[in-house]
Scaffold this motif. Structure first.
Motif, PDB file in Angstrom:
ATOM      1  N   GLY A 115       0.800  -1.215   0.000  1.00  0.00           N
ATOM      2  CA  GLY A 115       0.000   0.000   0.000  1.00  0.00           C
ATOM      3  C   GLY A 115       0.832   1.263   0.000  1.00  0.00           C
ATOM      4  N   ILE A 116       0.236   2.338  -0.499  1.00  0.00           N
ATOM      5  CA  ILE A 116       0.808   3.686  -0.413  1.00  0.00           C
ATOM      6  C   ILE A 116      -0.254   4.558   0.231  1.00  0.00           C
ATOM      7  CG2 ILE A 116       1.679   5.678  -1.687  1.00  0.00           C
ATOM      8  CD1 ILE A 116       2.623   3.786  -3.860  1.00  0.00           C
ATOM      9  N   SER A 117       0.086   5.157   1.386  1.00  0.00           N
ATOM     10  CA  SER A 117      -0.892   5.957   2.121  1.00  0.00           C
ATOM     11  C   SER A 117      -0.660   7.449   1.976  1.00  0.00           C
ATOM     12  CB  SER A 117      -0.862   5.588   3.609  1.00  0.00           C
ATOM     13  OG  SER A 117       0.411   5.878   4.167  1.00  0.00           O
ATOM     14  N   GLU A 118       0.505   7.834   1.501  1.00  0.00           N
ATOM     15  CA  GLU A 118       0.811   9.251   1.328  1.00  0.00           C
ATOM     16  C   GLU A 118       1.696   9.424   0.101  1.00  0.00           C
ATOM     17  OE1 GLU A 118       3.509  12.204   3.863  1.00  0.00           O
ATOM     18  OE2 GLU A 118       1.612  11.756   4.880  1.00  0.00           O
ATOM     19  N   LEU A 119       1.400  10.431  -0.690  1.00  0.00           N
ATOM     20  CA  LEU A 119       2.134  10.669  -1.929  1.00  0.00           C
ATOM     21  C   LEU A 119       2.466  12.146  -2.050  1.00  0.00           C
ATOM     22  CD1 LEU A 119       3.182   9.704  -4.721  1.00  0.00           C
ATOM     23  CD2 LEU A 119       0.869  10.104  -5.605  1.00  0.00           C
ATOM     24  N   LYS A 120       3.729  12.426  -2.355  1.00  0.00           N
ATOM     25  CA  LYS A 120       4.160  13.800  -2.587  1.00  0.00           C
ATOM     26  C   LYS A 120       4.858  13.864  -3.938  1.00  0.00           C
ATOM     27  CE  LYS A 120       6.758  17.669  -0.619  1.00  0.00           C
ATOM     28  NZ  LYS A 120       7.631  18.130   0.501  1.00  0.00           N
ATOM     29  N   VAL A 121       4.383  14.767  -4.783  1.00  0.00           N
ATOM     30  CA  VAL A 121       4.934  14.928  -6.126  1.00  0.00           C
ATOM     31  C   VAL A 121       5.256  16.399  -6.338  1.00  0.00           C
ATOM     32  CG1 VAL A 121       4.590  14.538  -8.590  1.00  0.00           C
ATOM     33  CG2 VAL A 121       3.434  13.062  -6.932  1.00  0.00           C
ATOM     34  N   GLY A 122       6.419  16.680  -6.867  1.00  0.00           N
ATOM     35  CA  GLY A 122       6.792  18.060  -7.156  1.00  0.00           C
ATOM     36  C   GLY A 122       7.664  18.121  -8.386  1.00  0.00           C
ATOM     37  N   GLY A 123       7.550  19.197  -9.123  1.00  0.00           N
ATOM     38  CA  GLY A 123       8.375  19.330 -10.312  1.00  0.00           C
ATOM     39  C   GLY A 123       7.952  20.513 -11.158  1.00  0.00           C
ATOM     40  N   CYS A 124       8.394  20.495 -12.374  1.00  0.00           N
ATOM     41  CA  CYS A 124       8.084  21.572 -13.313  1.00  0.00           C
ATOM     42  C   CYS A 124       7.571  20.958 -14.597  1.00  0.00           C
ATOM     43  CB  CYS A 124       9.335  22.404 -13.586  1.00  0.00           C
ATOM     44  SG  CYS A 124       9.089  23.677 -14.845  1.00  0.00           S
ATOM     45  N   ILE A 125       6.340  21.276 -14.940  1.00  0.00           N
ATOM     46  CA  ILE A 125       5.761  20.794 -16.183  1.00  0.00           C
ATOM     47  C   ILE A 125       5.694  21.956 -17.172  1.00  0.00           C
ATOM     48  CG2 ILE A 125       3.339  21.221 -15.527  1.00  0.00           C
ATOM     49  CD1 ILE A 125       2.801  18.459 -16.960  1.00  0.00           C
ATOM     50  N   VAL A 126       5.997  21.660 -18.414  1.00  0.00           N
ATOM     51  CA  VAL A 126       6.090  22.698 -19.445  1.00  0.00           C
ATOM     52  C   VAL A 126       4.949  22.527 -20.443  1.00  0.00           C
ATOM     53  CG1 VAL A 126       7.504  23.685 -21.288  1.00  0.00           C
ATOM     54  CG2 VAL A 126       8.590  22.805 -19.206  1.00  0.00           C
ATOM     55  N   LEU A 127       4.325  23.630 -20.790  1.00  0.00           N
ATOM     56  CA  LEU A 127       3.275  23.650 -21.805  1.00  0.00           C
ATOM     57  C   LEU A 127       3.717  24.588 -22.919  1.00  0.00           C
ATOM     58  CD1 LEU A 127       0.384  22.846 -22.683  1.00  0.00           C
ATOM     59  CD2 LEU A 127      -0.428  24.883 -21.482  1.00  0.00           C
ATOM     60  N   GLU A 128       3.913  24.039 -24.109  1.00  0.00           N
ATOM     61  CA  GLU A 128       4.281  24.850 -25.274  1.00  0.00           C
ATOM     62  C   GLU A 128       3.056  25.040 -26.149  1.00  0.00           C
ATOM     63  OE1 GLU A 128       7.740  24.347 -27.615  1.00  0.00           O
ATOM     64  OE2 GLU A 128       8.888  23.375 -26.005  1.00  0.00           O
ATOM     65  N   LEU A 129       2.803  26.277 -26.516  1.00  0.00           N
ATOM     66  CA  LEU A 129       1.701  26.620 -27.404  1.00  0.00           C
ATOM     67  C   LEU A 129       2.283  27.147 -28.706  1.00  0.00           C
ATOM     68  CD1 LEU A 129      -0.548  28.526 -24.826  1.00  0.00           C
ATOM     69  CD2 LEU A 129      -0.683  26.116 -25.467  1.00  0.00           C
ATOM     70  N   GLY A 130       1.906  26.567 -29.826  1.00  0.00           N
ATOM     71  CA  GLY A 130       2.420  27.028 -31.102  1.00  0.00           C
ATOM     72  C   GLY A 130       2.330  25.934 -32.165  1.00  0.00           C
ATOM     73  N   PRO A 131       2.571  26.274 -33.406  1.00  0.00           N
ATOM     74  CA  PRO A 131       2.898  27.627 -33.861  1.00  0.00           C
ATOM     75  C   PRO A 131       1.671  28.532 -33.868  1.00  0.00           C
ATOM     76  CG  PRO A 131       2.622  26.180 -35.740  1.00  0.00           C
ATOM     77  CD  PRO A 131       2.502  25.313 -34.523  1.00  0.00           C
ATOM     78  N   PHE A 132       1.915  29.835 -33.782  1.00  0.00           N
ATOM     79  CA  PHE A 132       0.826  30.789 -33.899  1.00  0.00           C
ATOM     80  C   PHE A 132       0.449  30.928 -35.372  1.00  0.00           C
ATOM     81  CE2 PHE A 132       2.134  33.166 -29.787  1.00  0.00           C
ATOM     82  CZ  PHE A 132       1.552  32.158 -29.043  1.00  0.00           C
ATOM     83  N   LEU A 133      -0.853  30.917 -35.642  1.00  0.00           N
ATOM     84  CA  LEU A 133      -1.365  30.959 -37.003  1.00  0.00           C
ATOM     85  C   LEU A 133      -2.150  32.239 -37.228  1.00  0.00           C
ATOM     86  CD1 LEU A 133      -2.731  27.285 -37.024  1.00  0.00           C
ATOM     87  CD2 LEU A 133      -0.459  28.058 -37.747  1.00  0.00           C
TER      88      LEU A 133
END
Length: 228
Positions: A115-133
């Motif tokens: 079992g897992i009773s506690e979860l901690k997640v941290g980081g940096c997620i990147v969202l790229e938008l493009g190309p611009f039209l």
């Protein structure tokens, strides 16, 4: 040929003093979190359990299945900082986030349970938008990924606390890490095209074919001014 060279981890950026996070963004994540949790559960059932079986001895692997999965809906992830920058054809939004919650995850190993009773997640997620039209919806696609794997910490219960703990804990960590890497860590990413016109097809998705990570191992003869 490498499309992106990662010289330093943006996952370790200091988010203090970075652009304030609009509260509506975290409210949006909170509203979406129950459905996001269901999507994560589906990935865990379909991929992580199979990856876990590959990490365990054959005599154990055949008796492994996901018995219960609940990420908890009361404590959704929160975005703690945002950095925006321009790309050659659009914009890149890097978001530092934290998820720390009591969870109820149980993996059956025969008649026993991990079992897992506690979860901690941290980081940096990147969202790229493009190309611009120059036509609606203006943005051609969304590309989401981690430059580096997020940091995960677990609190184990059940079989993982017994004599088999090192084997079980290592297998669980390796399985989850491999699934995340296969989905979202460069050079892998999730791409969502926003236009159907084939005329834009070649410009919409530019996946890197590999990643070079470079970090300093040691240094000598540096003065204090070299750190500024």
């Amino acid at each position: 040929l490498v499309h992106r060279i990662v010289a330093a981890s943006i996952a370790n950026l200091d988010w203090k003093g970075v652009n304030d996070v609009p509260e509506w963004l975290n409210q949006l994540i909170a509203r979406m979190w129950p459905k996001m949790a269901e999507a994560v559960e589906r990935i865990i059932r379909e991929e992580a359990v199979e990856a876990l079986k590959e990490e365990l001895p054959a005599m154990i692997a055949g008796h492994v299945h996901l018995a219960h999965f609940d990420l908890g809906t009361r404590q959704p992830p929160r975005v703690e900082g945002i950095r925006c920058s321009e790309t050659a054809s659009g914009v890149k939004v890097a978001m530092g986030f934290q998820f720390w919650s009591g969870v109820d995850i149980s993996i059956a190993v025969g008649a026993l349970s991990v079992g897992i009773s506690e979860l901690k997640v941290g980081g940096c997620i990147v969202l790229e938008l493009g190309p611009f039209l120059d036509e609606l919806p203006v943005v051609g696609s969304m590309d989401m990924y981690f430059v580096d794997p997020p940091q995960l910490n677990y609190k184990f219960t059940g079989l993982a606390l017994m004599a088999e703990a090192p084997l079980i804990r290592s297998a669980v960590r390796t399985a989850i890490d491999s699934v995340i890497a296969g989905q979202l860590v460069l050079p892998n990413s999730i791409v969502v095209p926003l236009v159907k016109d084939d005329a834009h097809g070649s410009a919409l998705v530019k996946r890197p074919v590999g990643v070079i990570r470079i970090s300093a191992q040691s240094a000598k003869g540096l003065t204090g001014g070299d750190w500024s």
